[in-house]
Design an enzyme around this catalytic site. Structure first.
Site, mmCIF file in Angstrom:
data_model
loop_
_atom_site.group_PDB
_atom_site.id
_atom_site.type_symbol
_atom_site.label_atom_id
_atom_site.label_comp_id
_atom_site.label_asym_id
_atom_site.label_seq_id
_atom_site.Cartn_x
_atom_site.Cartn_y
_atom_site.Cartn_z
ATOM 1 N N ASP A 1 -4.252 3.850 2.727
ATOM 2 C CA ASP A 1 -5.593 3.563 2.837
ATOM 3 C C ASP A 1 -5.963 2.018 3.072
ATOM 4 O O ASP A 1 -7.076 1.398 3.396
ATOM 5 C CB ASP A 1 -6.316 3.722 1.397
ATOM 6 C CG ASP A 1 -5.911 3.023 0.377
ATOM 7 O OD1 ASP A 1 -5.067 2.002 0.499
ATOM 8 O OD2 ASP A 1 -6.497 3.104 -0.715
ATOM 9 N N ASN B 1 -0.517 4.664 -0.248
ATOM 10 C CA ASN B 1 -1.012 5.866 0.099
ATOM 11 C C ASN B 1 -1.717 5.695 1.518
ATOM 12 O O ASN B 1 -2.462 6.752 1.921
ATOM 13 C CB ASN B 1 -2.191 6.277 -1.016
ATOM 14 C CG ASN B 1 -3.261 5.436 -0.957
ATOM 15 O OD1 ASN B 1 -3.123 4.048 -0.496
ATOM 16 N ND2 ASN B 1 -4.072 5.411 -2.011
ATOM 17 N N ASP C 1 0.651 -1.422 -0.031
ATOM 18 C CA ASP C 1 0.075 -0.025 -0.070
ATOM 19 C C ASP C 1 0.910 1.167 -0.107
ATOM 20 O O ASP C 1 1.616 1.463 0.901
ATOM 21 C CB ASP C 1 -0.901 -0.027 1.234
ATOM 22 C CG ASP C 1 -1.609 1.427 1.446
ATOM 23 O OD1 ASP C 1 -1.976 2.119 0.298
ATOM 24 O OD2 ASP C 1 -1.986 1.588 2.544
ATOM 25 N N GLU D 1 -6.152 -20.439 -16.944
ATOM 26 C CA GLU D 1 -6.887 -21.189 -15.600
ATOM 27 C C GLU D 1 -7.684 -22.346 -16.341
ATOM 28 O O GLU D 1 -8.660 -21.998 -17.094
ATOM 29 C CB GLU D 1 -7.058 -20.451 -14.761
ATOM 30 C CG GLU D 1 -7.890 -20.870 -13.312
ATOM 31 C CD GLU D 1 -8.649 -20.357 -12.754
ATOM 32 O OE1 GLU D 1 -8.668 -20.517 -11.365
ATOM 33 O OE2 GLU D 1 -9.489 -19.337 -13.255
ATOM 34 N N ASP E 1 -8.492 -15.937 -16.840
ATOM 35 C CA ASP E 1 -9.212 -16.443 -15.674
ATOM 36 C C ASP E 1 -10.294 -17.474 -16.179
ATOM 37 O O ASP E 1 -10.777 -17.319 -17.152
ATOM 38 C CB ASP E 1 -10.047 -15.493 -14.900
ATOM 39 C CG ASP E 1 -10.724 -15.777 -13.525
ATOM 40 O OD1 ASP E 1 -10.122 -16.346 -12.665
ATOM 41 O OD2 ASP E 1 -12.018 -15.424 -13.521
ATOM 42 N N ASP F 1 -1.557 -1.189 -4.148
ATOM 43 C CA ASP F 1 -2.131 -0.540 -5.219
ATOM 44 C C ASP F 1 -0.932 -0.357 -6.153
ATOM 45 O O ASP F 1 0.173 -0.956 -5.850
ATOM 46 C CB ASP F 1 -2.317 0.956 -4.962
ATOM 47 C CG ASP F 1 -1.228 1.621 -4.183
ATOM 48 O OD1 ASP F 1 -0.096 1.367 -4.026
ATOM 49 O OD2 ASP F 1 -1.809 2.284 -2.999
#
Length: 551
Positions: A30, A28, A26, A276, A205, A34
């Site tokens: 929060d 930032n 992370d 997958e 996926d 990211d």
């Protein structure tokens, strides 16, 4: 016909490192990982010896299934950053010699995608047939017996159209109708969008879920599982495994669309796709989807993502692989964001360090591409979470017998003494950092010769120098009660390299007499693997010991 762009085959025998963006870093405060956070940590991945990264979804999404429910295929969700952040990430990865693969979810969208909003508005609109809609049976029940992987019927009633729509996963993830050519074209345009931005490939996926049976025939039943003789491929707490999935996925039309995808990627140099494959016969489907160099470059199934790791099981799996896959190319994973971490599944509680080293060497010895999941190089065990900490709808629904996927998705520990192990400076991460992970943080293992991180780094860099492990054909020694023997051979300009990888997958000492053709073999050093000695053509193994030999 458009000529193919050149392809250097970097993925063939390479190492792909999977990053789960919410939990990597992370930037930032929060509490959610990211894209800038990933960029800041790419040096760790490059130093490890990976050839590329696979980023789980970061597209715009309501996050009902944490990004696997896409509401805009061509933009970054604000919680992860911006398109400019993504461009910076790609540039930095390429500077470090890393390829960038992104996770494309083509079989379904979010129910908040504009396509679905339009499709469900009426039975007569330009996108009315973009999703799989069907009338109820005469008694009001769903069109057939298809089930959702997340439990219950795969059909959801919609009051706007007074029809059912298909969802193989959450009700908020309606399935697209690939029988509609316009749907295929729209999805191919989204794939092209990211290729034009410089991505080097895709992880697809649920790659065998795209097409459904146009006649909506019901699947045949296979019966309730025998709890006294569990099938490792079937979750006994989920009725999805009580059917043979003949009509709801792996349809023959799917292969034609794979050829269209491959033709698109072939226009971009050095790109690749890994699919997958979730199927009743995963290895056979991997063979089908990767054969002939005109569909997927590689694929993976779930054969090594279960609890079994006995010598007999591994030998049988590889024997069947050799029998069915042919010229296809697999991608082997022991962990990912959907299953319990291998350190716990295979290593036990607490994980046995020697077994974790053996498992990594085994994975590095297989014909195919290696896929590592973030934290695997640290030996992170499955995190144990309280019910009130769960975020995964799969686990919330099936608690307590099945705890879902949050235990493998907790934040990456970077600095042991920092708040939240250096993952975030915020007050609370989206999932708690596991107490069992703090002592295994990167800063506690980096530069320490005997750490698991140092072992992984040594193994992967050593593997790059072994042509037989990267490209060679694979055969097996005869079945042994404890020891698995894998032979890899490859012709080079300097001659044929012949390697024998031998692993004692048991907690007892073992011996193995070398076959006559390996009588002149000698230990091949440098991998970091230990626990076995060669004496007078006989190998002597410690529990969970292994050795590489070269003839």
């Amino acid at each position: 016909m458009t000529p193919k762009a050149p392809n250097n085959g970097w993925w063939r025998g390479g190492v792909i490192y999977q990053i789960y963006p919410r939990s990597f870093q992370d930037s930032n405060g929060d509490g959610i990982g990211d894209l800038p956070g990933i960029t800041a940590r790419l040096e760790h991945v490059a130093a490890l010896g990976a050839d590329g990264i696979w980023l789980s979804p970061f597209f715009k999404s309501p996050m009902k299934d944490f990004g696997y429910d896409v509401s805009d295929y061509c933009d970054v969700d604000p919680m992860f950053g911006t398109l400019d952040d993504f461009k910076v990430l790609v540039a930095r990865a390429h500077d470090l010699g890393l390829k960038v693969m992104i996770d494309q979810v083509l079989s379904h969208t979010s129910d908040q995608h504009p396509w679905f909003t339009e499709s469900r508005a009426s039975r007569k609109n330009p996108k009315a047939d973009w999703y799989v809609w069907a009338n109820a049976q005469d008694d009001g029940t769903p069109p057939n017996n298809w089930l959702s992987i997340f439990g219950g019927s795969a059909w959801q009633w919609d009051t706007r159209r007074c029809q059912y729509y298909l969802h193989n996963f959450l009700t908020s993830q309606p399935d697209l109708n690939f029988h509609n050519p316009a749907v295929q074209e729209a999805l191919l345009d989204t794939v092209k969008f990211w290729l034009d931005l410089g991505v080097d490939g895709y992880r697809l996926d649920t790659a065998n879920f795209y097409f459904h049976d146009a006649e909506l025939r019901s699947n045949p039943g296979r019966g309730a599982p025998d709890l006294d003789k569990p099938d490792p491929a079937v979750n006994p707490f989920n009725p999805y495994g009580w059917q043979w999935h003949v009509y709801d996925k792996s349809r023959p039309e799917n292969l034609v669309f794979m050829q269209r995808l491959r033709a698109l990627l072939d226009q971009y140099p050095d790109t690749t796709m890994v699919g997958e494959i979730g199927d009743d016969d995963g290895l056979a489907r991997v063979a089908e989807y990767t054969a002939g160099s005109d569909k997927l470059h590689m694929a993976y199934c779930f054969d090594l993502l279960g609890d079994q790791r006995s010598t007999a099981f591994l030998h049988g799996t590889l024997e069947r692989f050799n029998a069915v896959v042919g010229d296809g190319w697999p991608c082997w994973a022991l962990s990912n964001h959907d299953c319990e971490r291998s350190a716990s599944r295979w290593g036990g509680t607490p994980p046995n360090p020697q077994l974790l080293r053996l498992a990594a060497a085994f994975q590095a010895s297989l014909r195919g591409t290696v896929c590592l999941y973030q934290g695997e190089e640290l030996g992170l065990p499955e995190a144990q979470l309280a019910f009130e900490d769960l975020q995964d709808p799969y686990g919330i629904t099936m608690w307590p017998e099945f705890k879902g996927r949050d235990g493998c998705r907790t934040p990456m520990p970077w600095v042991a003494d920092a708040p939240h192990a250096g993952f975030t400076t915020g007050a609370k991460p989206w999932l708690p950092v596991a107490a069992t992970h703090t002592a295994l943080a990167v800063d506690q293992q980096a530069g320490h010769a005997h750490s698991l991180l140092s072992y992984f780094t040594q193994l992967l860099h050593w593997r790059r120098q072994q042509p037989a492990l990267l490209h060679g054909r694979m055969t097996l020694l005869p079945l042994h009660p404890q020891v698995l023997g894998i032979v890899r051979e490859h012709e080079t300009s300097q001659g044929t390299q012949r390697l024998l990888s031998v692993f004692n997958f048991s907690d007892q000492a073992a011996t193995l007499a070398l076959p006559p053709e390996w009588a002149v073999a000698a230990p091949l050093l440098g991998s970091g693997l230990s626990g076995a000695l060669l004496d007078a053509n006989t190998l002597h193994f410690e529990p969970w010991g292994g050795l590489f030999l070269q003839a």
